[in-house]
Motif scaffolding. Sequence first.
Motif, PDB file in Angstrom:
ATOM      1  N   UNK A 361      92.582  35.378  23.052  1.00 32.26           N
ATOM      2  CA  UNK A 361      93.858  34.881  23.571  1.00 32.26           C
ATOM      3  C   UNK A 361      94.909  34.979  22.469  1.00 32.26           C
ATOM      4  N   UNK A 362      96.169  34.749  22.840  1.00 29.45           N
ATOM      5  CA  UNK A 362      97.281  34.764  21.881  1.00 29.45           C
ATOM      6  C   UNK A 362      97.789  33.338  21.706  1.00 29.45           C
ATOM      7  N   UNK A 376     106.870  29.902  12.563  1.00 27.91           N
ATOM      8  CA  UNK A 376     106.027  30.169  13.727  1.00 27.91           C
ATOM      9  C   UNK A 376     105.793  31.670  13.880  1.00 27.91           C
ATOM     10  N   UNK A 377     104.525  32.072  14.084  1.00 27.40           N
ATOM     11  CA  UNK A 377     104.170  33.473  14.332  1.00 27.40           C
ATOM     12  C   UNK A 377     103.192  33.526  15.505  1.00 27.40           C
ATOM     13  N   UNK A 378     103.177  34.640  16.202  1.00 29.30           N
ATOM     14  CA  UNK A 378     102.252  34.866  17.308  1.00 29.30           C
ATOM     15  C   UNK A 378     101.005  35.571  16.761  1.00 29.30           C
ATOM     16  N   UNK A 382      90.457  37.071  18.492  1.00 30.50           N
ATOM     17  CA  UNK A 382      89.372  37.862  19.078  1.00 30.50           C
ATOM     18  C   UNK A 382      88.156  37.001  19.349  1.00 30.50           C
ATOM     19  N   UNK A 383      87.024  37.431  18.827  1.00 33.61           N
ATOM     20  CA  UNK A 383      85.774  36.704  19.050  1.00 33.61           C
ATOM     21  C   UNK A 383      85.755  35.413  18.249  1.00 33.61           C
ATOM     22  N   UNK A 392      92.860  39.354  15.359  1.00 33.59           N
ATOM     23  CA  UNK A 392      93.078  40.749  15.775  1.00 33.59           C
ATOM     24  C   UNK A 392      94.453  41.239  15.357  1.00 33.59           C
ATOM     25  N   UNK A 393      95.431  40.360  15.426  1.00 28.27           N
ATOM     26  CA  UNK A 393      96.809  40.786  15.151  1.00 28.27           C
ATOM     27  C   UNK A 393      97.643  39.569  14.806  1.00 28.27           C
TER      28      UNK A 393
END
Length: 419
Positions: A361-362, A376-378, A382-383, A392-393
């Motif tokens: 999820x993000x 704040x960052x998005x 991942x697992x 993941x990012x």
Amino acid sequence: MVDIKRDPAILKKKRMRQSALAVVGVVALILVTIGVSKLKPAAPEVDRSTVWIDVVKRGPMTRAVRGAGRLVPEDIRWITATTSGRVERIVLRPGAQVAPGTVIAILTNPQLQQQVLQARLAAETAQANLKNARATAQSQLMSQEADVVRVRSEYNQQRLQLEADEELAKQGLIGQIQLKGSQSREAQLKNQLKVAEDRLKIARDNVDAQLAPQMAAVNQLAAEYQLRSRELGDLQVKSTMAGQLQALPIEVGQNVGAGTNIARVSNPARLKAELQIAETQTRDLAVGQPAEIDTRNGIVKGYVSRIDPAAQGGTVGVDVTLEGELPAGARPDLSVEGTIQLEHLPDVIQVGAPAFGSENSTVSLFKLDGKGEAHRVQVRLGRRSVSLVEVVEGLQPGDQVILSDMSQYDANDRVRINN
């Protein structure tokens, strides 16, 4: 007092200067207002000691899931009442060590005692009837055997007589009529002997058939007597295995029916862990995966041996078979926590699992900028493991992020961190 006449040109210059100053003041005020409106609001302050800050790392990560549960015996046997009865006496209480045949409780059933007596008398009567029928059959058989002996004796005598008459007839000492009479008697006795022997054979072959009804009655009534006797013996509730008495859900004076659970016996030396895992985390569970069970007094290794096919109450039951010796104090129904290893990831970007956000999820996190503020960052996750999650990012190794619940600052894109 004499009025001094002022120069109109000077007055005009003065008024122009005052007007210019007023215009400049208004313009300055407008510019200041615009500048202030464009300033960012002050960032709220957060005490570093009140939040959880973690550093993003890169390296191996072991995925795992965790669940609470309890220790239960692998070998459990419920001892049930084979017949109804009244609890007369409780010999042992839960916690006692038992062996096969150890008496745990004693029941009474006067009606069953009467049934046992009646069944015994019926079995004895059937046995006597069988003996009488067998004696009768033997007597009849002996009578027929005697008849065969008698007829055979008469036949042998007549056969000798016939041989003598034939010799005399050759010498002309007796007539043909007398010889034919002797031959006729010999043939008649021979037929009688054959008939007697056939009847004896049939009688011998039919002895078992004649006694079959009596034998069936004996077997049936003997089985009934054995069943009632066994039920009477089962009024003494006995352990069927070596172990520990775990439960005894009866009391003295209580009436119990056939099939009622009287006692539970288990082997406390062989325990397994029954864990409850959230159904959202069971996607990758499989039989055979390694696990660790925390008994609060030591860690025991094991492996997944069974997974419930369906979820109940949002969790899935998982059995973990334990390997090696159990730590001191391990006993049935002890509360434990278990960690099951799903897979090993050799090289991933990872960080501590945030207080919110599910697998794949993000989420929105505050990343420290090294200047006393966090922005704040998005971040795309991942697992997930028990305490770690794959990044993941959105983050790089070395970044510092706040993993605590920051929902109270949803209206802010930055916060100030106070040391």
